[in-house]
Design a protein around this motif. Structure first.
Motif, PDB file in Angstrom:
ATOM      1  N   LEU A  43       3.797 -18.902 -49.770  1.00  0.00           N
ATOM      2  CA  LEU A  43       4.823 -17.853 -49.785  1.00  0.00           C
ATOM      3  C   LEU A  43       5.061 -17.347 -51.200  1.00  0.00           C
ATOM      4  CD1 LEU A  43       7.399 -19.605 -47.405  1.00  0.00           C
ATOM      5  CD2 LEU A  43       5.999 -17.617 -46.818  1.00  0.00           C
ATOM      6  N   LEU A  44       5.022 -18.253 -52.165  1.00  0.00           N
ATOM      7  CA  LEU A  44       5.301 -17.884 -53.558  1.00  0.00           C
ATOM      8  C   LEU A  44       4.067 -17.347 -54.271  1.00  0.00           C
ATOM      9  CD1 LEU A  44       7.658 -20.834 -54.461  1.00  0.00           C
ATOM     10  CD2 LEU A  44       8.300 -18.461 -54.069  1.00  0.00           C
ATOM     11  N   LEU A  45       2.893 -17.640 -53.732  1.00  0.00           N
ATOM     12  CA  LEU A  45       1.667 -17.064 -54.293  1.00  0.00           C
ATOM     13  C   LEU A  45       1.416 -15.673 -53.737  1.00  0.00           C
ATOM     14  CD1 LEU A  45      -0.872 -20.022 -54.268  1.00  0.00           C
ATOM     15  CD2 LEU A  45       0.138 -18.874 -56.246  1.00  0.00           C
ATOM     16  N   GLY A  46       2.189 -15.279 -52.727  1.00  0.00           N
ATOM     17  CA  GLY A  46       1.996 -13.952 -52.171  1.00  0.00           C
ATOM     18  C   GLY A  46       0.917 -13.887 -51.113  1.00  0.00           C
ATOM     19  N   LYS A  47       0.480 -15.062 -50.646  1.00  0.00           N
ATOM     20  CA  LYS A  47      -0.536 -15.082 -49.598  1.00  0.00           C
ATOM     21  C   LYS A  47       0.051 -14.706 -48.248  1.00  0.00           C
ATOM     22  CE  LYS A  47      -3.260 -18.555 -48.900  1.00  0.00           C
ATOM     23  NZ  LYS A  47      -3.800 -19.924 -48.810  1.00  0.00           N
TER      24      LYS A  47
END
Lengths: 412, 412
Positions: B12-16
């Motif tokens: 979620l925080l990597l933008g995946k």
């Protein structure tokens, strides 16, 4: 370097809007070798004070979105100024910009927008050509980390980020382990888990490489991050295995790729759409320069329109149905003929939720590609899904088939 | 009743992956008159300990997603048990379920999944028919709020929520001040700040009402939340002031509203698009039931296409340009004529970034509405903005003009 993101917006917590900022920031920061350590969503109003008080001591950078608007529940600017003991000062240049924006749209400037021209002492104004509220950058002090106050609407946020925020963060001292190379492979026609299943054993033991995946409807991005040699080695593996399935080694959209391929060859395409209802044409025309390669499209939702605009014989539709290989073949060939384009694409399917039958359930779709030089290709696919997801997936598929046709690959 | 949501997941925080859980929970809890007070996203791993330690004292309920999987970075179950000083005990029934699930899929049970069968003392197992990891409910104690540990994948989470979590929260004592009514006004043709400038003085001193705004391109949502009488009073003010500018008192899209209005009257519309490039047609066909009222659309990007498909005389284009009142009038009337529809809409403009001139800069657009019964309306607008934002805004404007025409308002 510890970075946190704080999103303000009651609508996010009420479920009226899905938060797409986090994924955007995550992807962008990752290019710099930086990760978001925590992301927090809070309602409009004073809760931001509590959250920032907790976050100040542990962070190097805090990115805050929202709360810069003209209404009473927009308090980000005021709370931050208060927490830092900074005066808010009216910035005349911003005020003129805001008023100018109203006038140029034929509207009367509104006093409630004046608040948007207030800047905390020591704050750096981040211009917003796409809205009234400028962003603000407040450099770190001993008591506070670097603060970026950014507008909520993505169309305002993203250009501001790209032009003004990203370069600032890129200048900040970052951990020495920052990656040297970033490369994105956009792959069509292969799933995320099968790509991972191929790539990960290949790269086992390869130092200094981080892999990321992002699967969307019909497309998978594979991100390679790390040392130049590791990224190049992984790139070679991907190129060898996926060849024509690699749409681009960038983040260009499939439409951009297709337009560039057509333009290089001085060719054009026309569209004939039933179930996608104009989405393919709209996706092509989202890209600048599309007018050179796309001159017309037909949205033929009814059978009558298929006959009137594309010359599909009514008997073909009667005998085979509107959703059939025969009808799509007639559509795509009629589209090529009537448009005079070099290539034509056509689709007819059952988007749902109603209209499915036992023989042709919701999710059934036929797609066709025809070219001045080349055989007509028609194929059936089956992707039962929600209506807009279905349209999106079919649109991407069609553009990818067109890409392969332009490049001279036999379609299959 | 203070509820927070904690989402764990590095992706979620990597933008995946975009976090859709928050909007889901927000909508669901709102039905119970409960709001999410804060939502936090953290990476997989031990950061959850810090976040829960902060949240325990201030919350009544914490909903945690993710971190129940079989891999090493899935630690939610273990961290929570440790924080509450509870033993983890193997639940034989869960273990059998997990093994059964593997066998039924033709796979060999994997020892790493055994951890998923561990339950903290006093924890209530929430069955997961759609995955291996069951959820857990740990009732409140003096030191800790009610905790719900739920799986990350939406297809596992949502049924578990609906069947097991929502009913539990519905039983909990909730504040008497829970809002009685929620109403959304979707307004076109008025800006957020002008609506706020009108509404807020009107409602000054009105108790028990919460106002929220959400402005998108060309449309503003005004949310009224509060006691029935307060919401009704504010609704009356809005209705009186904005009248025909209120597109809906729901969250229906403008396309949905237009389709329903047409269907009620047994009428149809056809589209002729230059600069919007199919977006209007695609927006209409995003909605189920559009085939009843929309039979065809023309995407006439080139001048030749405008003449060939809509019968626009080449002399009109030559004399006035493709972006002109005269051309759009000919487009919309040709569209009405050729389609046989009851209404037609047409647009021609300069989307940019190139193609602007001093006389017709980027952002210039002419829109037209023609009807079997009614005069042809053509008007010029000027909205310089990024290409896709421009298309979106023009599309919404055109649909709104069509809405007003169907309702019999004189266009202006």
């Amino acid at each position: 370097m510890r970075v946190e993101v704080v999103n303000t917006g009651t609508e996010l917590l009420l479920g009226k809007v899905i938060n797409t900022h986090v994924a955007w920031f995550g992807n962008e920061l990752f290019k710099l070798g930086v990760r978001i350590q925590r992301q927090t969503t809070i309602p409009d109003g004073d809760e931001i004070r509590t959250v920032l008080k907790e976050a100040f001591p542990r962070c190097d950078v805090i990115i805050i979105t929202g709360g810069l608007g003209p209404t009473n529940d927009d308090v980000t600017r005021e709370v931050v100024a208060d927490m830092l003991n900074r005066e808010l000062q009216l910035d005349e240049a911003i005020l003129r910009n805001i008023q100018q924006m109203f006038v140029s749209r034929g509207l009367k400037p509104n006093r409630s927008n004046d608040r948007q021209a207030m800047v905390p002492e020591g704050g750096v104004v981040l211009d917003n050509p796409n809205g009234t509220a400028p962003g603000l950058y407040i450099p770190a002090t001993e008591q506070s980390p670097h603060l970026f106050l950014l507008p909520g609407p993505p169309r305002e946020l993203k250009p501001m980020w790209t032009n003004l925020v990203y370069p600032k963060i890129a200048e900040m001292p970052r951990p020495e382990t920052a990656p040297e190379l970033f490369r994105n492979f956009r792959i069509y026609g292969a799933g995320e888990s099968s790509i991972a299943g191929f790539l990960e054993p290949k790269l086992d033991g390869l130092e200094g490489l981080e892999l990321g995946y992002c699967a969307r409807l019909g497309e998978v991005d594979v991100r390679l991050i790390g040392s130049k040699s590791a990224v190049e080695e992984a790139s070679s593996s991907l190129r060898e295995e996926y060849q024509r399935k690699i749409v681009t080694e960038s983040e260009d959209s499939i439409a951009r790729v297709v337009i560039d391929l057509l333009a290089e060859r001085n060719q054009t395409v026309a569209t004939a759409e039933s179930c996608t209802g104009g989405l393919i044409a709209s996706t092509i025309t989202d890209e600048s320069g599309s007018s050179d390669v796309f001159h017309r499209g037909y949205v033929t939702y009814s059978n009558e329109a298929k006959s009137a605009l594309l010359g599909v014989a009514p008997e073909i539709i009667e005998a085979n149905g509107a959703v059939s290989a025969e009808t799509v073949q007639a559509m795509v060939e009629g589209c090529l003929e009537n448009s005079g384009a070099d290539h034509a694409v056509a689709v007819s399917g059952v988007a749902g939720p109603t209209g499915g039958t036992d023989e042709k359930p919701v999710g059934t779709v036929y797609v066709g590609v025809a070219s001045r030089n080349g055989e007509t290709f028609v194929k059936k696919y089956f992707w039962p899904s929600e209506r807009i997801a279905f349209k999106t997936r079919v649109c991407r598929l069609v553009l990818d088939l067109l890409r392969q046709r332009i490049l001279g690959f036999p379609l299959e």
